[in-house]
Design a protein around this motif. Structure first.
Motif, short mmCIF file in Angstrom:
data_model
loop_
_atom_site.label_atom_id
_atom_site.label_comp_id
_atom_site.label_asym_id
_atom_site.label_seq_id
_atom_site.Cartn_x
_atom_site.Cartn_y
_atom_site.Cartn_z
N ARG A 106 0.85 -1.16 -0.08
CA ARG A 106 -0.12 -0.02 -0.19
C ARG A 106 0.84 1.18 -0.05
O ARG A 106 0.32 2.29 -0.49
CB ARG A 106 -1.03 0.08 1.20
N ALA A 121 -5.79 9.04 -0.13
CA ALA A 121 -6.17 9.93 1.21
C ALA A 121 -4.81 10.19 1.67
O ALA A 121 -3.71 9.54 1.49
CB ALA A 121 -6.72 8.50 2.12
N VAL A 144 -7.44 5.37 9.56
CA VAL A 144 -7.53 4.18 9.23
C VAL A 144 -6.15 3.62 9.24
O VAL A 144 -5.26 4.05 8.60
CB VAL A 144 -8.28 3.82 7.80
N GLY A 154 -11.52 -5.35 3.82
CA GLY A 154 -11.46 -4.77 5.17
C GLY A 154 -10.64 -5.60 6.24
O GLY A 154 -10.57 -5.19 7.19
N GLU A 181 -3.83 6.18 7.34
CA GLU A 181 -4.46 6.98 6.36
C GLU A 181 -5.59 7.85 7.29
O GLU A 181 -6.16 7.35 8.01
CB GLU A 181 -5.21 6.15 5.29
N ALA A 182 -5.75 9.00 6.37
CA ALA A 182 -6.87 9.67 7.01
C ALA A 182 -8.12 9.09 6.51
O ALA A 182 -8.23 8.55 5.60
CB ALA A 182 -6.88 11.11 6.18
N PHE A 183 -9.08 9.20 7.45
CA PHE A 183 -10.41 8.53 7.01
C PHE A 183 -11.19 9.52 6.00
O PHE A 183 -11.31 10.70 6.36
CB PHE A 183 -11.29 8.47 8.36
N GLU A 189 -18.45 4.76 -3.18
CA GLU A 189 -17.14 4.29 -3.78
C GLU A 189 -17.60 4.01 -5.32
O GLU A 189 -18.41 3.20 -5.56
CB GLU A 189 -16.75 3.20 -2.90
N HIS A 212 -20.80 -1.89 -0.24
CA HIS A 212 -20.41 -2.90 0.47
C HIS A 212 -21.37 -3.43 1.73
O HIS A 212 -21.92 -2.49 2.24
CB HIS A 212 -19.15 -2.68 1.01
N GLU A 254 -10.02 1.56 -7.85
CA GLU A 254 -11.17 1.94 -6.71
C GLU A 254 -10.74 3.40 -6.32
O GLU A 254 -9.97 3.65 -5.78
CB GLU A 254 -10.94 0.92 -5.30
N PHE A 256 -12.60 6.56 -4.04
CA PHE A 256 -13.57 7.41 -3.05
C PHE A 256 -13.94 8.61 -3.86
O PHE A 256 -13.44 9.36 -4.29
CB PHE A 256 -13.07 7.82 -1.89
N ASN A 267 -8.63 4.87 -3.77
CA ASN A 267 -8.18 4.07 -2.58
C ASN A 267 -7.26 3.02 -2.96
O ASN A 267 -6.15 2.92 -2.12
CB ASN A 267 -9.41 3.39 -2.13
P1 AMP Z 1 -9.47 -1.37 1.25
O1 AMP Z 1 -9.04 -2.79 1.83
O2 AMP Z 1 -8.41 -0.44 1.10
O3 AMP Z 1 -10.13 -1.56 -0.08
O4 AMP Z 1 -10.55 -0.89 2.20
C1 AMP Z 1 -11.90 -1.57 2.34
C2 AMP Z 1 -13.19 -0.63 2.51
O5 AMP Z 1 -12.65 0.12 3.81
C3 AMP Z 1 -13.22 0.44 1.23
O6 AMP Z 1 -13.95 -0.16 0.45
C4 AMP Z 1 -13.86 1.75 2.12
O7 AMP Z 1 -15.16 1.24 2.24
C5 AMP Z 1 -13.27 1.39 3.56
N1 AMP Z 1 -12.26 2.27 3.85
C6 AMP Z 1 -10.92 1.91 3.42
N2 AMP Z 1 -9.88 3.08 3.44
C7 AMP Z 1 -10.64 4.15 4.01
C8 AMP Z 1 -10.53 5.55 4.22
N3 AMP Z 1 -9.08 5.95 4.22
N4 AMP Z 1 -11.46 6.43 4.41
C9 AMP Z 1 -12.79 5.65 4.54
N5 AMP Z 1 -13.09 4.30 4.26
C10 AMP Z 1 -12.17 3.71 3.77
#
Ligand code: AMP
Length: 359
Positions: A106, A121, A144, A154, A181-183, A189, A212, A254, A256, A267
């Motif tokens: 990442r 982010a 996060v 997740g 990461e910042a939320f 999405e 999701h 992917e 946001f 993302n």
């Molecule tokens: P990822 O494994 O990075 O794809 O994250 C899984 C899910 O977690 C994403 O599809 C988002 O719904 C949520 N998520 C991940 N990172 C963030 C973020 N920085 N801010 C808000 N939601 C997040």
């Protein structure tokens, strides 16, 4: 450029449902497939010509496999880079090991995106809890925490709302390779499936809106319910990513989507066909799976326009037991991945519906 005609053998690392649908698309174009995967009773096994059941680090087995196929691709991104390096000494591999390296970490992924001017982010890599406390002062709350490697759906993630929550989150992730990461308070999405051929031609599918449930994709709607201008902007970002990576094959981006700038933040990227593009099987002249096969075999890329508004619902765990209901529904295109046991959270199949109007 490597051009392979029908009759050639496509090696696929990984035997899940993505490998299965790739093998089916390859067969449609007249190619043979040889799946390489360690696990037993996998969904791709039913539909492939040949199968090697070996672990990804077995060098002798990898070389043997490489000598039996004309090109290699993969259906999941956690293949060891070293294995791809071995394979590519014997056979062309698409996407490349360099792309795999970036997408597996990442931190490298976000550094790459920011270096080419694409928003993500705000983030910081840390290796100790003390470093994490310091980073959180800059990133702010909520934040996060994610493991740099091997996270999906997740897993390997924890949200922290204040500094008191950090010790528990840190213990849960149990890793010294963490990114904070910042939320992002996003409105939606979305994902864009982009394909790039060996000749540099790029074709993207319409952005899909992704909803999701319990961190697993539940519903994808294409086109995403954002304005056509916004859809074009998202596609332009995906095009830039595949061009900069000198990519060959299908890649998922992917995003946001927020109402306040920056509207699009990436993302993550996945160097493979993707769950959020399954609707393309029925909704487009060329599916994401066929497009990937075309790209890696040096064929011209196909048309990706939508026949109508598409909705894809994942069938998770026991959802698959509603099979008869879907079979009776004239609008439902039902897919079963051939998995025997419907465990909770397991992707068992999907259903796509196409509505005639695209707004
Ligand atoms: P990822 O494994 O990075 O794809 O994250 C899984 C899910 O977690 C994403 O599809 C988002 O719904 C949520 N998520 C991940 N990172 C963030 C973020 N920085 N801010 C808000 N939601 C997040």
């Amino acid at each position: 450029m490597i051009k392979l005609g029908p009759g050639a053998v496509i090696g696929i690392l990984g035997g899940g449902q993505l490998g299965r649908m790739l093998a089916m698309a390859a067969a449609q174009l007249g190619y043979h497939t040889h799946i390489y995967c360690p696990d037993e009773r996998n969904p791709a096994e039913q539909v492939t010509d040949r199968l090697s059941r070996n672990c990804y680090t077995d060098e002798a087995a990898l070389i043997k496999f490489a000598k039996q196929v004309d090109v290699v691709t993969y259906e999941f991104e956690n293949i060891p880079v070293a294995s791809v390096e071995i394979l590519r000494q014997h056979v062309p591999v698409f996407p490349s090991a360099d792309v795999l390296r970036v997408s597996q970490d990442r931190l490298q992924e976000k550094d790459f995106l920011n270096d080419i001017g694409i928003d993500t982010a705000p983030y910081k890599a840390v290796s100790t809890e003390i470093e994490a406390q310091e980073a959180l002062k800059i990133i702010g709350f909520p934040a996060v925490l994610k493991t740099r490697r091997l996270g999906y759906d997740g897993k390997g993630q924890a949200i922290v709302k204040n500094s008191e929550e950090l010790p528990k989150a840190w213990a849960k992730l149990n890793s010294h390779e963490i990114i904070i990461e910042a939320f992002i308070p996003f409105d939606m999405e979305i994902s864009v499936l982009a394909a790039r051929g060996q000749d540099g031609d790029i074709k993207c599918f319409d952005p899909a809106e992704n909803i999701h449930k319990n961190h697993i994709l539940d519903l994808s709607i294409a086109p995403a319910r954002i304005t056509p201008e916004r859809r074009q902007q998202a596609v332009a970002i995906a095009r830039k990513i595949v061009a900069e990576l000198d990519y060959v094959g299908v890649l998922a981006v992917e995003f946001f989507v927020s109402s306040a700038a920056p509207i699009f933040r990436v993302n993550e990227i996945a160097p493979r066909v993707h769950n959020s593009g399954h609707w393309s099987i029925e909704a487009c002249p060329t599916s994401q799976f066929e497009q990937h096969i075309r790209a890696i075999c040096g064929l011209p890329l196909g048309d990706t326009s939508l026949y109508g508004r598409a909705e894809m619902k994942n069938l998770i765990g026991d959802d698959i037991h509603d099979m008869d209901l879907y079979l009776k529904d004239p609008d439902a295109n039902f897919h079963h991945y051939g998995k025997k046991h419907a465990r909770p959270g397991r992707k068992m199949g999907h259903v796509t519906r196409i509505l005639p109007t695209v707004k």
